[in-house]
Design a protein around this motif. Sequence first.
Motif, mmCIF file in Angstrom:
data_model
loop_
_atom_site.group_PDB
_atom_site.id
_atom_site.type_symbol
_atom_site.label_atom_id
_atom_site.label_comp_id
_atom_site.label_asym_id
_atom_site.label_seq_id
_atom_site.Cartn_x
_atom_site.Cartn_y
_atom_site.Cartn_z
ATOM 1 N N LYS A 113 44.663 1.990 17.066
ATOM 2 C CA LYS A 113 43.969 1.027 17.927
ATOM 3 C C LYS A 113 44.661 -0.335 17.950
ATOM 4 C CE LYS A 113 39.987 3.116 19.203
ATOM 5 N NZ LYS A 113 39.382 3.077 20.540
ATOM 6 N N ASP A 114 45.884 -0.408 17.439
ATOM 7 C CA ASP A 114 46.551 -1.705 17.378
ATOM 8 C C ASP A 114 46.807 -2.301 18.760
ATOM 9 O OD1 ASP A 114 48.211 0.644 17.274
ATOM 10 O OD2 ASP A 114 49.978 -0.631 17.067
ATOM 11 N N GLU A 115 47.148 -1.444 19.721
ATOM 12 C CA GLU A 115 47.403 -1.955 21.068
ATOM 13 C C GLU A 115 46.114 -2.492 21.692
ATOM 14 O OE1 GLU A 115 50.233 -3.175 23.479
ATOM 15 O OE2 GLU A 115 50.765 -1.701 21.946
ATOM 16 N N ALA A 116 45.019 -1.791 21.478
ATOM 17 C CA ALA A 116 43.728 -2.245 22.003
ATOM 18 C C ALA A 116 43.324 -3.573 21.377
ATOM 19 C CB ALA A 116 42.652 -1.189 21.749
ATOM 20 N N LEU A 117 43.579 -3.722 20.082
ATOM 21 C CA LEU A 117 43.237 -4.972 19.420
ATOM 22 C C LEU A 117 44.131 -6.106 19.913
ATOM 23 C CD1 LEU A 117 41.608 -6.565 17.392
ATOM 24 C CD2 LEU A 117 43.205 -5.841 15.603
ATOM 25 N N LEU A 118 45.409 -5.845 20.083
ATOM 26 C CA LEU A 118 46.299 -6.875 20.607
ATOM 27 C C LEU A 118 45.842 -7.336 21.986
ATOM 28 C CD1 LEU A 118 49.834 -5.611 19.530
ATOM 29 C CD2 LEU A 118 48.846 -7.851 19.002
ATOM 30 N N ASP A 119 45.439 -6.398 22.827
ATOM 31 C CA ASP A 119 44.918 -6.763 24.149
ATOM 32 C C ASP A 119 43.728 -7.704 24.018
ATOM 33 O OD1 ASP A 119 46.789 -5.262 25.478
ATOM 34 O OD2 ASP A 119 45.462 -3.575 25.901
ATOM 35 N N ALA A 120 42.817 -7.359 23.124
ATOM 36 C CA ALA A 120 41.621 -8.183 22.930
ATOM 37 C C ALA A 120 41.990 -9.568 22.402
ATOM 38 C CB ALA A 120 40.658 -7.482 21.984
ATOM 39 N N LEU A 121 42.938 -9.626 21.480
ATOM 40 C CA LEU A 121 43.356 -10.906 20.904
ATOM 41 C C LEU A 121 44.054 -11.778 21.947
ATOM 42 C CD1 LEU A 121 44.711 -9.558 17.503
ATOM 43 C CD2 LEU A 121 42.772 -11.117 17.767
ATOM 44 N N PHE A 122 44.960 -11.189 22.718
ATOM 45 C CA PHE A 122 45.630 -11.951 23.779
ATOM 46 C C PHE A 122 44.615 -12.474 24.795
ATOM 47 C CE2 PHE A 122 49.783 -9.657 22.869
ATOM 48 C CZ PHE A 122 50.474 -10.800 22.528
ATOM 49 N N ARG A 123 43.693 -11.618 25.193
ATOM 50 C CA ARG A 123 42.671 -12.024 26.169
ATOM 51 C C ARG A 123 41.786 -13.129 25.589
ATOM 52 N NH1 ARG A 123 41.012 -7.474 26.889
ATOM 53 N NH2 ARG A 123 39.178 -7.448 25.536
ATOM 54 N N GLY A 124 41.398 -12.956 24.334
ATOM 55 C CA GLY A 124 40.564 -13.964 23.699
ATOM 56 C C GLY A 124 41.242 -15.326 23.653
ATOM 57 N N HIS A 125 42.533 -15.320 23.355
ATOM 58 C CA HIS A 125 43.268 -16.584 23.247
ATOM 59 C C HIS A 125 43.597 -17.182 24.606
ATOM 60 C CE1 HIS A 125 45.875 -19.636 21.552
ATOM 61 N NE2 HIS A 125 46.841 -19.250 22.366
ATOM 62 N N PHE A 126 44.220 -16.378 25.493
ATOM 63 C CA PHE A 126 44.763 -16.924 26.737
ATOM 64 C C PHE A 126 43.786 -16.966 27.906
ATOM 65 C CE2 PHE A 126 48.770 -15.841 24.575
ATOM 66 C CZ PHE A 126 49.383 -17.081 24.670
ATOM 67 N N VAL A 127 42.723 -16.218 27.841
ATOM 68 C CA VAL A 127 41.770 -16.210 28.950
ATOM 69 C C VAL A 127 40.463 -16.909 28.555
ATOM 70 C CG1 VAL A 127 40.512 -14.786 30.607
ATOM 71 C CG2 VAL A 127 42.775 -14.058 29.812
ATOM 72 N N GLU A 128 39.972 -16.590 27.371
ATOM 73 C CA GLU A 128 38.665 -17.102 26.962
ATOM 74 C C GLU A 128 38.747 -18.370 26.110
ATOM 75 O OE1 GLU A 128 36.324 -13.886 25.286
ATOM 76 O OE2 GLU A 128 37.444 -12.456 26.509
ATOM 77 N N GLY A 129 39.935 -18.719 25.648
ATOM 78 C CA GLY A 129 40.091 -19.927 24.850
ATOM 79 C C GLY A 129 39.378 -19.873 23.520
ATOM 80 N N LEU A 130 39.326 -18.695 22.899
ATOM 81 C CA LEU A 130 38.599 -18.529 21.642
ATOM 82 C C LEU A 130 39.388 -19.085 20.458
ATOM 83 C CD1 LEU A 130 37.208 -14.896 22.090
ATOM 84 C CD2 LEU A 130 36.080 -17.064 22.599
ATOM 85 N N ASN A 131 38.674 -19.391 19.397
ATOM 86 C CA ASN A 131 39.266 -19.929 18.181
ATOM 87 C C ASN A 131 39.648 -18.778 17.253
ATOM 88 O OD1 ASN A 131 39.943 -21.189 15.804
ATOM 89 N ND2 ASN A 131 37.923 -22.093 15.446
ATOM 90 N N LEU A 132 40.917 -18.438 17.206
ATOM 91 C CA LEU A 132 41.373 -17.302 16.406
ATOM 92 C C LEU A 132 41.440 -17.621 14.919
ATOM 93 C CD1 LEU A 132 44.156 -15.694 18.638
ATOM 94 C CD2 LEU A 132 41.693 -15.267 18.614
ATOM 95 N N ASN A 133 41.137 -18.859 14.542
ATOM 96 C CA ASN A 133 41.010 -19.176 13.119
ATOM 97 C C ASN A 133 39.642 -18.756 12.580
ATOM 98 O OD1 ASN A 133 43.475 -20.283 12.369
ATOM 99 N ND2 ASN A 133 42.944 -22.330 13.089
ATOM 100 N N ASP A 134 38.715 -18.509 13.468
ATOM 101 C CA ASP A 134 37.344 -18.167 13.086
ATOM 102 C C ASP A 134 37.253 -16.664 12.817
ATOM 103 O OD1 ASP A 134 34.597 -17.525 13.034
ATOM 104 O OD2 ASP A 134 34.106 -19.139 14.423
#
Length: 214
Positions: A113-134
């Motif tokens: 599921k690494d590719e699926a997680l990477l997709d979610a992380l990229f989307r969270g950072h670049f689209v949703e502006g989420l705090n990946l330190n949290d």
Amino acid sequence: MRVEIWADIVCPFCYIGKNNFRRFLEELPEGETLEIINRSYELDPYASRTESPNSVASLAEKYGFSLEEAKARMRGVEEMAGKAGLPMNIFATRGANTHDAHRLVHLAEKTGKDEALLDALFRGHFVEGLNLNDHEVLLALWKEAGLEEKEAREALASETMTEAVEADLLRAQELGIRGVPYFLFDGKAEVSGAQPTEVFHRVYETLTKNPTEK
């Protein structure tokens, strides 16, 4: 054929480059598949794990730009993503230390599921502006990728997969990687940067026609 991909989650060119690479995979003749291995790369391993400033403000402060000049410099990246068919809200992105996120990607690899997680992380950072330190944000994205929370929560509370991340970083140093994304085909041919699909096709065709060449 095996392709290793070094990328960082807060790197816009990795977001775009991996998307272009995925399109290349979709364009391969039916029945042809590649073994894809996602490798960790940390653009700023010393980034704060607690503070997550807006990326525009950080760029302005780092280089002495005005906010408008910083926005102008970042706007081109957003336009590049748009041409690749990717959503991007780069002005909402926030700085983060990506070490823990990379540890989770290695953990997700165990179940494919690494590719699926990477997709979610990229989307969270670049689209949703989420705090990946949290860590709660990371756990939410982990679940978005279809994974069970318990294992990830335990991993974040420990040093699980730290050795795997460090091994990737060491290998990147050995290869002389100075920027990402970086694609290594069968340990023989490299593609660096957010290249168009045509570049991947050329490398692939060269290697399949001359598999012994380096």
